[in-house]
Design a protein around this motif. Sequence first.
Motif, mmCIF file in Angstrom:
data_model
loop_
_atom_site.group_PDB
_atom_site.id
_atom_site.type_symbol
_atom_site.label_atom_id
_atom_site.label_comp_id
_atom_site.label_asym_id
_atom_site.label_seq_id
_atom_site.Cartn_x
_atom_site.Cartn_y
_atom_site.Cartn_z
ATOM 1 N N ASN A 1 0.819 -1.223 0.000
ATOM 2 C CA ASN A 1 0.000 0.000 0.000
ATOM 3 C C ASN A 1 0.848 1.267 0.000
ATOM 4 O O ASN A 1 0.373 2.325 0.398
ATOM 5 C CB ASN A 1 -0.945 0.012 1.210
ATOM 6 C CG ASN A 1 -0.208 0.174 2.525
ATOM 7 O OD1 ASN A 1 0.963 -0.198 2.641
ATOM 8 N ND2 ASN A 1 -0.871 0.735 3.513
ATOM 9 N N VAL A 2 2.116 1.162 -0.435
ATOM 10 C CA VAL A 2 3.011 2.324 -0.457
ATOM 11 C C VAL A 2 3.549 2.534 -1.867
ATOM 12 O O VAL A 2 4.108 1.617 -2.470
ATOM 13 C CB VAL A 2 4.189 2.152 0.531
ATOM 14 C CG1 VAL A 2 5.136 3.347 0.432
ATOM 15 C CG2 VAL A 2 3.677 2.008 1.954
ATOM 16 N N PRO B 1 -5.090 4.010 1.202
ATOM 17 C CA PRO B 1 -6.019 3.570 2.258
ATOM 18 C C PRO B 1 -6.278 2.068 2.206
ATOM 19 O O PRO B 1 -6.587 1.458 3.229
ATOM 20 C CB PRO B 1 -7.293 4.364 1.960
ATOM 21 C CG PRO B 1 -7.196 4.726 0.516
ATOM 22 C CD PRO B 1 -5.737 4.902 0.229
ATOM 23 N N PHE B 2 -6.164 1.462 1.017
ATOM 24 C CA PHE B 2 -6.338 0.019 0.854
ATOM 25 C C PHE B 2 -5.192 -0.497 -0.011
ATOM 26 O O PHE B 2 -4.807 0.145 -0.985
ATOM 27 C CB PHE B 2 -7.671 -0.312 0.181
ATOM 28 C CG PHE B 2 -8.872 0.246 0.889
ATOM 29 C CD1 PHE B 2 -9.293 -0.280 2.095
ATOM 30 C CD2 PHE B 2 -9.567 1.318 0.346
ATOM 31 C CE1 PHE B 2 -10.393 0.238 2.751
ATOM 32 C CE2 PHE B 2 -10.670 1.843 0.988
ATOM 33 C CZ PHE B 2 -11.079 1.303 2.208
ATOM 34 N N PRO B 3 -4.635 -1.667 0.297
ATOM 35 C CA PRO B 3 -3.531 -2.205 -0.515
ATOM 36 C C PRO B 3 -4.008 -2.680 -1.880
ATOM 37 O O PRO B 3 -5.197 -2.911 -2.099
ATOM 38 C CB PRO B 3 -3.013 -3.372 0.337
ATOM 39 C CG PRO B 3 -4.163 -3.770 1.191
ATOM 40 C CD PRO B 3 -4.945 -2.512 1.462
ATOM 41 N N HIS C 1 -6.420 -2.674 -8.622
ATOM 42 C CA HIS C 1 -7.342 -3.703 -8.113
ATOM 43 C C HIS C 1 -7.162 -3.779 -6.598
ATOM 44 O O HIS C 1 -6.068 -4.057 -6.108
ATOM 45 C CB HIS C 1 -7.018 -5.046 -8.772
ATOM 46 C CG HIS C 1 -7.882 -6.183 -8.290
ATOM 47 N ND1 HIS C 1 -7.506 -7.500 -8.428
ATOM 48 C CD2 HIS C 1 -9.090 -6.196 -7.661
ATOM 49 C CE1 HIS C 1 -8.446 -8.284 -7.915
ATOM 50 N NE2 HIS C 1 -9.405 -7.508 -7.437
ATOM 51 N N ARG C 2 -8.238 -3.540 -5.868
ATOM 52 C CA ARG C 2 -8.167 -3.524 -4.402
ATOM 53 C C ARG C 2 -7.970 -4.929 -3.849
ATOM 54 O O ARG C 2 -8.700 -5.860 -4.184
ATOM 55 C CB ARG C 2 -9.444 -2.918 -3.820
ATOM 56 C CG ARG C 2 -9.500 -2.948 -2.301
ATOM 57 C CD ARG C 2 -10.782 -2.348 -1.788
ATOM 58 N NE ARG C 2 -10.908 -2.532 -0.357
ATOM 59 C CZ ARG C 2 -11.934 -2.109 0.383
ATOM 60 N NH1 ARG C 2 -12.915 -1.446 -0.195
ATOM 61 N NH2 ARG C 2 -11.977 -2.336 1.678
ATOM 62 N N LYS D 1 -9.894 4.278 -8.040
ATOM 63 C CA LYS D 1 -9.238 5.438 -8.651
ATOM 64 C C LYS D 1 -8.766 6.344 -7.518
ATOM 65 O O LYS D 1 -9.573 6.878 -6.758
ATOM 66 C CB LYS D 1 -10.226 6.173 -9.565
ATOM 67 C CG LYS D 1 -9.641 7.398 -10.260
ATOM 68 C CD LYS D 1 -10.706 8.062 -11.138
ATOM 69 C CE LYS D 1 -10.164 9.294 -11.852
ATOM 70 N NZ LYS D 1 -11.211 9.944 -12.692
ATOM 71 N N PHE D 2 -7.436 6.502 -7.402
ATOM 72 C CA PHE D 2 -6.838 7.201 -6.266
ATOM 73 C C PHE D 2 -6.068 8.427 -6.750
ATOM 74 O O PHE D 2 -5.231 8.333 -7.655
ATOM 75 C CB PHE D 2 -5.892 6.249 -5.520
ATOM 76 C CG PHE D 2 -5.183 6.859 -4.348
ATOM 77 C CD1 PHE D 2 -5.815 6.987 -3.119
ATOM 78 C CD2 PHE D 2 -3.869 7.293 -4.460
ATOM 79 C CE1 PHE D 2 -5.163 7.541 -2.033
ATOM 80 C CE2 PHE D 2 -3.197 7.847 -3.387
ATOM 81 C CZ PHE D 2 -3.850 7.971 -2.170
#
Length: 397
Positions: free
Chosen positions: A183-184, A209-211, A227-228, A237-238
């Motif tokens: 998630n980084v 917020p989510f990996p 893909h979460r 979409k981030f």
Amino acid sequence: MVVLQLRFLLVPFLTSVMGAAQYMMQDAALMNYIDRRFLSLEKRLEKCNQDILDYVEEFRDFSKMVLSRLAGLNNHKAEVKSEVENLLTRIERAQRDIDYFGSVTDSNTCTEVHEDLVKQQLFEEAEEKKKLKLMLNASCDHMLAGIKSLKVVKKTGDKHGSWMKDPGKKHTKIYLLNGSVNNVIFEFANIMTFMESNHTLKARRVTLPFPWEGTGHIIYQGFLFYHRYGSLNEIIKFNIQKRNITDQMLLPGAGRIPAYQLSPSTKIDLALDEQGLWAIHAEPETGGNIVITKINHITMAIEHTWDTSCNSKDAEAAFMACNTLYVVYNLPSGGTSRIQCVYDVLDAVNTYEIPILHFPKRQGSHSAIHYNPKEKQLFAWGDGSQIIYKLHTKQKV
């Protein structure tokens, strides 16, 4: 006489003493009664307090259970919605198959086909192709003719990961996403900063917020599409600069099997070309063949879906370039990667005449290959190495 007088004196005294004693006994009985009532009230108050504490604890447990159930219901709601959409897609495909088989006639059967019906069908197919050409900008007329060279830019990170530039921005920033679950994001000012030995110290870290799951994510116009992890087919979409989720969608039919047999962690591979955002995945209903979907990157709406003839067996990666899917195959143990299946969504390429294209001077495998339409290059991650492949293109025929 004296005795008589003494008797008269003692009688009132004794009567008084006995009366006083009687009163004392009554008072004692009253006090004992009051004491017992107070003890009873205290016990009842104590029981009431304990009952209240028990009720409060029971209410807390009940609240936790209700909240947990509600969270589960929300997850179940998303899963049910996804399953319903998947079922609708399968029904539509089944209907298409039924229509197809219904239209096929046995060679020994004479069936009269109305000429106007054939004309109408041909007209509708031509109109559909016109719409697709308008949507996909048919002026994109080049195709891949070969892979000219490779450059190993760096070797850092895990065996699986992806790295890329943002072709929708003018800046030269490099983005590194290490691992198949993380998630980084590491953001570098340019490729020179990325190539330095202590590159992570100079990188800007962006925590999601989510990996993510797999290595099929892409960055376009300042947004990360991925893909979460833990979801069947949710694409997020981030906004990288604002560090928040701006939109999300479910991709019907995707997420049940890997997009590529040799890259099992990637269930949905997102891709970019001159036309924007695509999703690549495989479905059991297609026999493991790859399905591609055009997605509007602004509205996150599905624009069109194609079932391709390219199989996911022995595939390790794929990419889109100028409306065309190129699937990369390899050996399970690793070897020379090769492009062995090509699918053009507008039928502008005779895929049967395209020779097998081998990746040069390298033995191994790829966990991600992303096409950069701005630089006409492939950004690949191969066994922990970050590689750039330069392409040779030609006009579509």
